[in-house]
Motif scaffolding. Structure first.
Motif, mmCIF file in Angstrom:
data_model
loop_
_atom_site.group_PDB
_atom_site.id
_atom_site.type_symbol
_atom_site.label_atom_id
_atom_site.label_comp_id
_atom_site.label_asym_id
_atom_site.label_seq_id
_atom_site.Cartn_x
_atom_site.Cartn_y
_atom_site.Cartn_z
ATOM 1 N N GLY A 1 -0.661 1.930 2.878
ATOM 2 C CA GLY A 1 -0.051 3.114 2.249
ATOM 3 C C GLY A 1 -0.405 4.391 2.971
ATOM 4 O O GLY A 1 -0.526 4.412 4.190
ATOM 5 N N ALA A 2 -0.561 5.474 2.195
ATOM 6 C CA ALA A 2 -0.862 6.784 2.774
ATOM 7 C C ALA A 2 -2.346 6.814 3.128
ATOM 8 O O ALA A 2 -3.163 7.445 2.474
ATOM 9 N N TYR B 1 -4.246 8.201 5.262
ATOM 10 C CA TYR B 1 -4.982 9.436 5.541
ATOM 11 C C TYR B 1 -5.579 10.024 4.251
ATOM 12 O O TYR B 1 -6.755 10.394 4.213
ATOM 13 N N LEU B 2 -4.773 10.051 3.208
ATOM 14 C CA LEU B 2 -5.274 10.576 1.933
ATOM 15 C C LEU B 2 -6.346 9.652 1.349
ATOM 16 O O LEU B 2 -7.354 10.110 0.813
ATOM 17 N N ASP C 1 2.245 8.622 16.386
ATOM 18 C CA ASP C 1 2.239 7.194 16.703
ATOM 19 C C ASP C 1 3.697 6.792 16.909
ATOM 20 O O ASP C 1 4.601 7.333 16.283
ATOM 21 N N PRO D 1 -4.543 12.852 11.319
ATOM 22 C CA PRO D 1 -3.497 12.183 10.550
ATOM 23 C C PRO D 1 -2.286 11.900 11.419
ATOM 24 O O PRO D 1 -1.976 12.653 12.342
ATOM 25 N N GLY D 2 -1.599 10.809 11.110
ATOM 26 C CA GLY D 2 -0.316 10.520 11.738
ATOM 27 C C GLY D 2 0.811 11.030 10.872
ATOM 28 O O GLY D 2 0.636 11.279 9.678
ATOM 29 N N ARG D 3 1.967 11.174 11.490
ATOM 30 C CA ARG D 3 3.136 11.564 10.715
ATOM 31 C C ARG D 3 3.401 10.511 9.645
ATOM 32 O O ARG D 3 3.349 9.312 9.926
ATOM 33 N N GLY D 4 3.669 10.966 8.421
ATOM 34 C CA GLY D 4 3.912 10.039 7.331
ATOM 35 C C GLY D 4 2.641 9.575 6.651
ATOM 36 O O GLY D 4 2.654 8.616 5.886
ATOM 37 N N GLY D 5 1.532 10.271 6.921
ATOM 38 C CA GLY D 5 0.325 10.012 6.147
ATOM 39 C C GLY D 5 -0.553 8.896 6.669
ATOM 40 O O GLY D 5 -1.487 8.479 5.989
#
Lengths: 215, 215
Positions: free
Chosen positions: A146-147, A149-150, A174, A124-128
């Motif tokens: 959007g998010a 990763y989720l 990133d 995952p990157g920072r902020g999803g």
């Protein structure tokens, strides 16, 4: 392992426009791409750039000017399923973003190792966001809005793919915003860090977290 | 392994004052401490809280109201050298910050493993802080001011200690600023994430990176 590296040639790194000119942003984006390609190479990966337009670089380049999600999914179709004519489980393929300026061969190794053990392994990157992943499940596809990763965890679950998270600060960083430049100066070991120093950026430790200042 | 967990009872998490009241910040800081203690326990560590004032918690507490650097160095003196009367190499001791709300037993395991192989193993925080480390070198001491991660690498080099970086997004995410709350909601699995949801925080995917919004 084949590693797809998406790269936008069109107005790259617009969220750095307060601190870098358009030409500087293009140059800086290119140093980050080169750092990512070096790390993938050194980890034994086989990089292929998926660019929105022609890029002059030693690695193979596929030009696809569709939005990121569509272009990556077309690449996954070709390798994992749908358009693939392979029998049995497809070979794993990785997708690694071009702005991971902190990446090292060791971090890429950990991604590859996780991707050999799970159907989908993701950093995952920072902020999803989704900064890097390896997939070998024929039905896994991406949705970068959007998010993501989720959303990607959910997509993996829906298609019945095992999911492993790769817990990495280097893969998770990133470089999009001015605060991210501090991470490059603190941890970067490649061209991007050198480029920033050359451009006059230095760490500024006055704040709670270390920021950057430009001469 | 003994794990020292520094915890400030005095105006905790002041950089969250735009989104949480003083009482809420105290409660939230406590849920993060409990999550850290749980993860350390589950990884087989032996937590000891180093607090600025009394804390009502099951783990042992040492009260030391000096600034963080002095208090941690006193604890290192007692365990690693100077005040220690041990012969040979001291047992490794860990220092893990109390606001690592994303921490998991697996992340603590990786820290411990790195700390068994190197004299000093350290997980950098975003912005150049030092979120967690294990030290077994008798002369390693801390200085938490400024970009402490870089200073700590330098201190390790000066005393001749092998240094290993622990590349972890979970250990690297200390929760200080509103943007960090998004990380807790995305990745947190413990009390802190539950507390935030209960307090009305939810992910807000409108921006480039996912932020939080409160109902």
């Amino acid at each position: 392992m084949e590693v797809i590296v998406p790269f936008s040639t069109d107005r790259p790194k617009s969220r750095l426009s307060d601190v870098l000119s358009p030409e500087e942003r293009r140059e800086f984006a290119r140093t980050m791409l080169d750092d990512v390609l070096d790390a993938v190479d050194a980890a034994g990966g086989d990089p292929r750039i998926l660019a929105t337009d022609a890029v002059d670089v030693d690695s193979p380049v596929t030009v696809d000017d569709r939005p990121l999600t569509e272009a990556v999914n077309a690449a996954l179709d070709a390798r994992l399923g749908a358009d693939s004519e392979r029998d049995g489980s497809p070979d794993p393929v990785a997708v690694v973003m071009a702005d991971l300026a902190l990446v090292t061969p060791a971090a890429v190794d950990r991604l590859f190792a996780a991707g050999r053990d799970a159907d989908v392994a993701m950093a995952p990157g920072r902020g999803g966001g989704t900064n890097a992943f390896v997939a070998s499940h024929p039905e896994f596809r991406v949705d970068y809005h959007g998010a993501s990763y989720l959303d990607h965890r959910e997509i993996a679950a829906e298609v019945g793919a095992d999911f492993a998270a790769v817990d990495s600060h280097r893969l998770g960083t990133d470089v999009d915003e001015p605060a991210d430049l501090a991470e490059v100066l603190i941890h970067g070991e490649g061209r991007a860090a050198a480029w920033l120093r050359e451009a006059g950026f230095a760490l500024d430790a006055d704040e709670g977290r270390v920021a950057v200042a430009r001469e």
